[in-house]
Design an enzyme around this catalytic site. Structure first.
Site, short mmCIF file in Angstrom:
data_model
loop_
_atom_site.label_atom_id
_atom_site.label_comp_id
_atom_site.label_asym_id
_atom_site.label_seq_id
_atom_site.Cartn_x
_atom_site.Cartn_y
_atom_site.Cartn_z
N GLY A 1 23.05 -21.64 -44.23
CA GLY A 1 22.28 -20.85 -43.28
C GLY A 1 21.09 -20.16 -43.94
O GLY A 1 20.90 -20.23 -45.16
N ASP A 2 20.28 -19.50 -43.12
CA ASP A 2 19.12 -18.74 -43.60
C ASP A 2 18.08 -19.61 -44.29
O ASP A 2 17.36 -19.15 -45.18
CB ASP A 2 19.55 -17.62 -44.56
CG ASP A 2 20.65 -16.74 -43.99
OD1 ASP A 2 20.46 -16.22 -42.88
OD2 ASP A 2 21.70 -16.61 -44.64
N GLY B 1 13.96 -21.00 -37.95
CA GLY B 1 13.20 -20.41 -36.85
C GLY B 1 11.72 -20.69 -36.94
O GLY B 1 11.08 -21.07 -35.95
N ALA C 1 23.29 -15.73 -35.18
CA ALA C 1 22.12 -16.38 -35.79
C ALA C 1 21.03 -15.34 -35.98
O ALA C 1 20.98 -14.33 -35.28
CB ALA C 1 21.63 -17.51 -34.90
N GLY C 2 20.14 -15.59 -36.92
CA GLY C 2 19.00 -14.70 -37.13
C GLY C 2 17.78 -15.53 -37.49
O GLY C 2 17.60 -15.91 -38.64
N HIS C 3 16.96 -15.84 -36.48
CA HIS C 3 15.80 -16.70 -36.71
C HIS C 3 14.53 -15.85 -36.69
O HIS C 3 14.19 -15.25 -35.68
CB HIS C 3 15.74 -17.80 -35.65
CG HIS C 3 16.88 -18.77 -35.78
ND1 HIS C 3 17.13 -19.76 -34.86
CD2 HIS C 3 17.84 -18.91 -36.73
CE1 HIS C 3 18.20 -20.46 -35.25
NE2 HIS C 3 18.63 -19.94 -36.37
N ARG D 1 41.73 -21.97 -23.84
CA ARG D 1 41.52 -22.13 -22.39
C ARG D 1 41.82 -20.87 -21.59
O ARG D 1 42.18 -20.93 -20.42
CB ARG D 1 42.34 -23.31 -21.86
CG ARG D 1 41.87 -24.65 -22.39
CD ARG D 1 42.81 -25.77 -22.07
NE ARG D 1 44.08 -25.61 -22.78
CZ ARG D 1 45.09 -26.48 -22.71
NH1 ARG D 1 44.98 -27.55 -21.96
NH2 ARG D 1 46.20 -26.27 -23.38
N LYS E 1 10.35 -22.13 -48.68
CA LYS E 1 10.27 -21.11 -49.74
C LYS E 1 9.95 -21.70 -51.12
O LYS E 1 10.43 -21.20 -52.14
CB LYS E 1 11.54 -20.27 -49.78
CG LYS E 1 11.71 -19.41 -48.53
CD LYS E 1 12.68 -18.27 -48.73
CE LYS E 1 12.63 -17.31 -47.54
NZ LYS E 1 13.52 -16.14 -47.74
N SER F 1 7.30 -25.67 -46.64
CA SER F 1 6.91 -24.33 -46.20
C SER F 1 6.53 -23.50 -47.41
O SER F 1 7.28 -23.42 -48.38
CB SER F 1 8.05 -23.66 -45.43
OG SER F 1 7.71 -22.32 -45.11
N GLY G 1 5.22 -20.15 -47.08
CA GLY G 1 5.09 -18.76 -46.67
C GLY G 1 5.72 -18.56 -45.31
O GLY G 1 6.08 -19.53 -44.64
#
Length: 431
Positions: free
Chosen positions: A13-14, A18, A40-42, A144, A332, A415, A417
């Site tokens: 993750g991370d 996003g 989640a944290g986008h 259920r 990154k 990517s 930045g």
């Protein structure tokens, strides 16, 4: 004809999903969340302004995009309304752009209470959950007994079902975990207060996606968390409670797997992990501090400091395998600027002295292995904001090429930045 592109994390993750979702949605008509919840944290940075999304798809900032939340997502009504309010304060007409499956399981206060109580009870064996009720909500779904978004729309039936399940969970909270019970009347009132608002945004997501495909529209499926946190394929039990892999797309929003055209695996140029669990390449030295500081490695959801380490090609082997990754987006890269030497983990050495290149299937398998590294020279030049491979340092290009050689997967996007413009697109998945 349009294309169906899956964007998912290939690590813990991370990875920067996003930003990439937001970047590529200029070619998409729909962006779909298919698993996870508001754990989640986008993070999106557009013209210097940062927006952090937890539940609503990252395409919501584009006025040409419809955002869909599929049945595989566990939905917290309170978190949804908080995010809608935040976006509307920024001038984003969320309610015009968002549609939600009525089959989404609901996260209600007793799920949060159970999540927190269990982590406390585990003590030093805590999994490291966000405490947001994700796991308990998925448990109720599988058992259920869980309530779904569609249940909100009949108050009488919802109240009866809720009463039964609150009594069920309160018994555990009070008698086993020795904590306060949740208040049935409060939970009921809060849920019904937002029912009409949510009802106006519900739809048959599977049907919408099928019609969009037939019409030749391009669709992006936005993953949350990362492959190595998958409930089945991750470092169990230090995992999330959903299928974060490409297979989760089909079950999480009702689209046939044969219609997925491209799987974009988002991976950092190094590795990070939040919370507990195995992490073979973790660094507790100056390099680890450099990665954490320069990379601003703090969780967008919890604010917790991320653990940092070298790129792990062994763990990546599993991610490529279970996702059928088409191409990588390497994020990154700029964080590595200034490091004299870089390392790539190419194998794990077992206690018997054997070198393995396939990761263990459970957390216990990592207890007695050590990483085997290949070293490469770093670079002193800045890669921050680079938009063309032509301006990248020679050693940075060599590092990228070596990752491609070891993994067998092309790096199609780089990517450099946080802003959407700070990107090198070698291959656009939608073209």
């Amino acid at each position: 004809m349009g294309k169906n592109v899956v964007v998912l994390g290939t690590q813990w993750g991370d990875e920067g999903k996003g930003k990439i979702v937001d970047l590529l949605t200029d070619k998409a008509k729909y962006v779909v969340r298919y698993q996870g919840g508001h754990n989640a944290g986008h993070t999106l940075v557009i013209d210097g302004e940062k927006t952090v999304l937890h539940l609503i798809p990252s395409g919501v900032l584009r006025d040409n995009v419809k955002c869909l939340i599929g049945n595989g997502v566990v939905l917290c009504p309170k978190a949804l309304m908080t995010e809608i309010t935040m976006l509307e304060a920024k001038g984003v007409p969320v309610r015009e752009r968002l549609l939600i499956s009525d089959a989404c399981p609901l996260i209600l206060p007793y799920h949060n209470a159970l999540d927190v109580a269990r982590e406390v009870a585990r003590g030093n064996k805590a999994i490291g959950t966000t405490g947001r009720g994700i796991g308990p909500a998925y448990e109720d779904k599988v058992a259920r007994r869980g309530l779904r978004v569609g249940d909100l729309f009949c108050a009488e039936t919802f109240a009866a079902k809720l009463k039964e399940i609150v009594e069920y969970h309160n018994f555990s909270l009070v008698n086993y975990y020795k904590v306060e019970p949740v208040n049935y009347e409060e939970v009921l009132a809060d849920a019904l207060a937002v029912a009409d608002t949510i009802k106006k945004m519900t739809a048959d997501i599977s049907e919408i996606l099928d019609q969009a495909r037939i019409a030749g529209e391009s669709i992006m499926f936005e993953g949350a968390q990362g492959t190595l946190l998958d409930i089945d394929h991750g470092t169990y039990p230090y995992v999330t409670s959903s299928n974060t892999t490409a297979g989760g797309v089909a079950t999480g929003c009702g689209v046939g797997p044969r219609h997925l055209d491209y799987i974009l695996g988002i991976t950092k140029a190094y590795t990070t992990r939040v919370g507990s669990g195995p992490f073979p390449t973790e660094l507790d030295d100056e390099v680890g501090n450099h990665l954490g500081t320069v990379g601003h490695e703090f969780g967008a959801t919890t604010g917790r400091e991320r653990r940092c380490g070298w790129f792990d090609a062994v763990a990546m082997h599993r991610a490529i395998q279970v996702n059928s990754v088409t191409g990588f987006c390497l994020t990154k890269l700029d964080v590595l600027d200034g490091l004299e030497t870089l390392k790539i983990c190419t194998g794990y050495k077992t206690e018997a002295g054997d070198i393995i290149t396939v990761p263990p299937t459970a957390a216990e398998g990592y207890d007695k292995i050590t990483p085997v590294y290949e070293e490469m020279p770093g670079w002193t030049e800045s890669t921050v904001g680079a938009t063309s491979v032509d301006v990248l340092p020679e050693n940075a290009l060599a590092y990228i090429k070596r990752i491609e050689e070891i993994t067998g997967i092309p790096v199609d996007i780089i990517s450099t930045g946080p802003d959407r413009v700070e990107t090198i697109i070698k291959v656009n998945p939608f073209l």
